[in-house]
Scaffold this motif. Structure first.
Motif, PDB file in Angstrom:
ATOM      1  N   GLY A  32     -17.285   3.547  28.734  1.00  0.00           N
ATOM      2  CA  GLY A  32     -15.885   3.943  28.645  1.00  0.00           C
ATOM      3  C   GLY A  32     -15.319   3.863  27.241  1.00  0.00           C
ATOM      4  N   TYR A  33     -15.977   3.103  26.328  1.00  0.00           N
ATOM      5  CA  TYR A  33     -15.398   2.987  24.980  1.00  0.00           C
ATOM      6  C   TYR A  33     -16.432   2.913  23.843  1.00  0.00           C
ATOM      7  CZ  TYR A  33     -16.362  -2.085  25.137  1.00  0.00           C
ATOM      8  OH  TYR A  33     -16.967  -3.319  25.202  1.00  0.00           O
ATOM      9  N   LEU A  34     -17.757   2.841  24.173  1.00  0.00           N
ATOM     10  CA  LEU A  34     -18.780   2.780  23.119  1.00  0.00           C
ATOM     11  C   LEU A  34     -19.572   4.087  23.058  1.00  0.00           C
ATOM     12  CD1 LEU A  34     -20.388  -0.805  23.342  1.00  0.00           C
ATOM     13  CD2 LEU A  34     -18.601  -0.016  21.778  1.00  0.00           C
ATOM     14  N   GLU A  35     -20.165   4.343  21.884  1.00  0.00           N
ATOM     15  CA  GLU A  35     -21.042   5.501  21.703  1.00  0.00           C
ATOM     16  C   GLU A  35     -22.381   5.238  22.402  1.00  0.00           C
ATOM     17  OE1 GLU A  35     -20.192   8.309  20.200  1.00  0.00           O
ATOM     18  OE2 GLU A  35     -18.180   7.504  19.819  1.00  0.00           O
ATOM     19  N   PRO A  36     -23.092   6.300  22.843  1.00  0.00           N
ATOM     20  CA  PRO A  36     -24.404   6.121  23.508  1.00  0.00           C
ATOM     21  C   PRO A  36     -25.401   5.338  22.658  1.00  0.00           C
ATOM     22  CG  PRO A  36     -23.604   8.354  23.837  1.00  0.00           C
ATOM     23  CD  PRO A  36     -22.647   7.713  22.886  1.00  0.00           C
ATOM     24  N   ALA A  37     -25.391   5.570  21.333  1.00  0.00           N
ATOM     25  CA  ALA A  37     -26.332   4.857  20.462  1.00  0.00           C
ATOM     26  C   ALA A  37     -26.058   3.352  20.481  1.00  0.00           C
ATOM     27  CB  ALA A  37     -26.225   5.391  19.029  1.00  0.00           C
TER      28      ALA A  37
END
Length: 731
Positions: free
Chosen positions: A27-32
């Protein structure tokens, strides 16, 4: 990564938790970043393989639950990774260096900050706890995420406390209530604090918690209608005043809060629970003050119960308007009014920085950093970890008072703080040199307890230094730590200076100076005595742990065990006493010498030189140890005020003591103490302790007292047992 997360109904507990964690993080972090978090999970799961909690579930479930708590606060990726790995250094073979190589310095330092010290040489559990808290606080100063991981760790441990023994539950609950809930409060993390308090209360006092919970459930039904009526009337009045978007909500008091109020105020449950609490949330600060006017017009405010924490925020950044009103049924109404941003900050504190990325979150972080810098200063001054933990508890448990500097700056201090605390809050050097203070332009003693709204000006002097008696009344940890630190260091400096004087005096008798001693010979002596430096040797001499003439003999390469010849030592010039040497030269209380009296000095190991009257009853015993005494005499310019005791036989009539006190005051002597030792209808025998400059000053006081018709006999007391006196007969 998704292929590694099976969705079968037979999922293991850890697999369910990692799936939930990844869902929240998405919901708030990038996939990496989520991939990095998952990599940390894999390492943690491998490291904790085969480890189980007391509940029987795999140990990895605990780090996952901690990470999930932080994910709900929108903690950044590095913080989540540290949460997943927070126990690997402490409980598995994985080292800090391995973490550094795998995930970088930032994650490694965070994990190390949360880890307990494992190799501790501690005498008790309390000392071990203090060492670990001290380490955690130092790590907090570098990175606030350390304490957030630690609080989340403690929160999950408290949620799963049921599987532990009763004794262990109580110990952990007590530690939580003593240390972690106050830290959460100081950092503004209200939601975490409230849950920790209720869980700690239930673990520490299970019966009380159950009884209180049942009482709340029973009373709650009767309150619903009242709360709804009041809520509706406030909401309607706000809408009529042009504030339709303001939210009004009733607040449920938490069990621990109820329990604390019942204990501190010594009231019954019904008296505490009869207070109704409401919160009004607005869009802007201006609307907060408008809403305050609306509720004050609706219900009558209770005088003296209004607090404006918007204009003057609390130390943790908390902002709100607080007021107490008399409700429609005569019961008290507690109202809090704040903006939505203030509400987020009040509930989340420093977590608001990660939750909302707002200015308020950053403001709270700044306030937290200010507090941590104060803690850093306190820990530098603390003698050991237990002292630091005591200072931390003093700093955490405080209600605030607000005072002003002459330039209008607001200084926040705990309730009960004194003018000395204020001086140290301004600056440590101001505290160390303060001699007096003005409160609202009027002189006031330093032990005066501060009150809200005072303007305080501190008066300093370059010659002043902290008084050990200040420790009896200061309230802040910063002041206490600074005073103790100064006194410790100052005694060392005084001891070195006195040791140098004594050594130079002894060397002069041999026609040498301290600077003439070859460095090689001095180094050889230091090695032989196992001392690290010349100052350490001088300090030992000044404190009386080593006798100067023995050290000189060692330096002159004479047998160190040779007995000193008293006639040889009598050729030495006496040590000059000025009266202001401080803690390493003290005046004996058994005989109370003053300038002008014949005196002799004795080495008291660990304390320095004690000065006695030559005729003191204790001198005969001390002279049996010739190595330990030395000739001293008063400096002609000796300065200061010295205590002297006089014994008066007085006519017991009205006004006698007033005449005596008036005469003493006229001669510029100060009365320190008056003790009536014997009294009947005709006669009163009083012992008065005076502060005088010297023997001549005392003689002039005695001379004038003799002239008073109410004085029958007067004598100087030269012993606390009053066995030996100098007597002046009255006329």
């Amino acid at each position: 990564m998704n292929q590694l997360l099976p969705k079968e109904a037979t999922e293991l507990p850890q697999e369910k938790l990692i799936r939930r964690l990844c869902t929240v993080l998405s919901g708030y972090l990038e996939p990496a970043q989520i991939d990095e978090v998952y990599r940390a999970y894999l390492l943690s799961a491998a490291a904790h393989e085969g480890q189980y909690r007391l509940s029987g579930e795999p140990y990895i479930c605990h780090p996952l639950a901690v990470a999930l708590i932080l994910a709900e606060m929108c903690m950044d990726a590095k913080g989540i990774m540290a949460a997943l790995l927070h126990d690997v250094i402490e409980d598995t073979p994985v080292t800090k260096e391995q973490l550094r190589q795998e995930f970088g310095d930032e994650v490694a330092e965070l994990v190390d900050g949360v880890s307990k010290l494992t190799q501790l040489d501690c005498k008790s559990r309390a000392e071990a706890q203090a060492q670990n808290v001290r380490k955690m606080v130092l790590a907090m100063v570098k990175d606030l995420r350390v304490i957030m991981v630690k609080l989340a760790d403690r929160l999950h441990n408290m949620r799963t406390l049921g599987t532990m023994s009763a004794a262990r539950r109580r110990r952990i609950a007590r530690e939580t209530l003593d240390i972690y809930t106050p830290i959460a409060s100081r950092l503004g993390m209200n939601e975490v604090r409230l849950e920790l308090e209720d869980l700690g209360f239930a673990a520490l006092y299970p019966m009380r918690a159950r009884v209180l919970e049942q009482a709340v459930k029973k009373a709650r039904g009767n309150r619903k209608e009242v709360v709804a009526t009041i809520e509706l009337s406030i909401q309607k009045r706000l809408s009529d005043a042009g504030l339709p978007h303001a939210e009004v909500m009733g607040r449920e008091k938490h069990l621990y809060s109820l329990y604390q109020k019942m204990r501190t105020k010594r009231v019954s449950f019904n008296e505490v629970y009869d207070v109704y609490a409401f919160r009004i949330i607005t869009d802007t600060v201006d609307e907060c003050y408008r809403a305050l006017g609306v509720v004050h017009n609706l219900y009558k405010p209770v005088p003296g119960r209004f607090k404006d924490y918007i204009a003057v925020p609390k130390a943790n950044g908390y902002q709100s308007l607080h007021t107490v009103l008399v409700g429609p049924y005569g019961q008290p109404l507690e109202i809090q009014i704040r903006t939505r941003a203030m509400h987020h900050l009040a509930e989340s504190g420093i977590a608001a920085h990660w939750l909302y990325k707002s200015e308020q979150g950053a403001y709270s972080q700044d306030r937290a950093h200010e507090w941590l810098q104060d803690l850093l200063e306190i820990q530098k001054s603390a003698g050991d970890s237990l002292e630091f933990l005591d200072n931390l508890k003093i700093d955490l448990f405080q209600q605030e008072v607000y005072v002003f500097t002459p330039k209008g700056k607001i200084i926040k201090l705990p309730r009960g703080a004194t003018l000395v605390d204020f001086a140290y809050a301004v600056h440590t050097d101001i505290g160390n040199t303060c001699v007096s203070a003005r409160v609202d332009r009027m002189l006031a003693p330093l032990q005066t307890v501060l009150e809200n709204g005072w303007t305080v000006e501190i008066i300093t002097a370059p010659w002043a230094r902290p008084n050990p008696l200040w420790l009896n009344f200061v309230a802040t940890a910063k002041a206490r730590a600074a005073i103790r630190s100064y006194l410790r260091n100052f005694k060392t400096q005084e001891a070195v200076a006195l040791g140098k004087r004594l050594l130079e005096q002894e060397l002069n008798a041999h026609g040498q100076r301290i600077d003439d001693i070859p460095q090689e010979r001095l180094d050889a002596l230091l090695k032989r005595l196992e001392l690290p430096s010349r100052d350490a040797l001088l300090e030992d001499i000044g404190l009386g742990n080593r006798l100067p003439f023995v050290v000189v003999r060692q330096l002159m390469q004479v047998d160190a065990d040779a007995t000193a010849n008293p006639t040889e030592r009598s050729a030495l010039s006496p040590l000059i006493i000025k009266g202001t040497e401080g803690m390493v030269v003290s005046l004996a209380k058994c005989c109370r010498p003053i300038p002008g009296d014949p005196i002799v000095g004795f080495f008291n190991p660990g304390k320095g030189i004690v000065v006695h009257l030559s005729e003191c009853k204790n001198v005969e015993e001390l002279r049996k140890r010739p190595r330990n005494w030395l000739d001293v005499q008063w400096d002609k310019e000796a300065s200061g005020e010295f205590p002297a005791m006089i014994r008066l036989e007085l006519v017991n009539q009205v006004g006698t003591l007033a005449k005596v006190a008036s005469t003493i005051s006229r001669l510029r002597a100060n009365i320190e103490n008056v003790q009536i030792t014997n009294q009947d209808s005709q006669l009163s025998v009083d012992i008065i302790t005076l502060l005088v400059r010297d023997r001549n000053h005392l003689a002039s006081v005695v001379r004038e007292l003799r002239k008073l018709s109410v004085v029958l006999k007067i004598s100087r007391v030269k012993s606390e047992l009053r066995k030996k006196t100098e007597t002046w007969q009255s006329k």
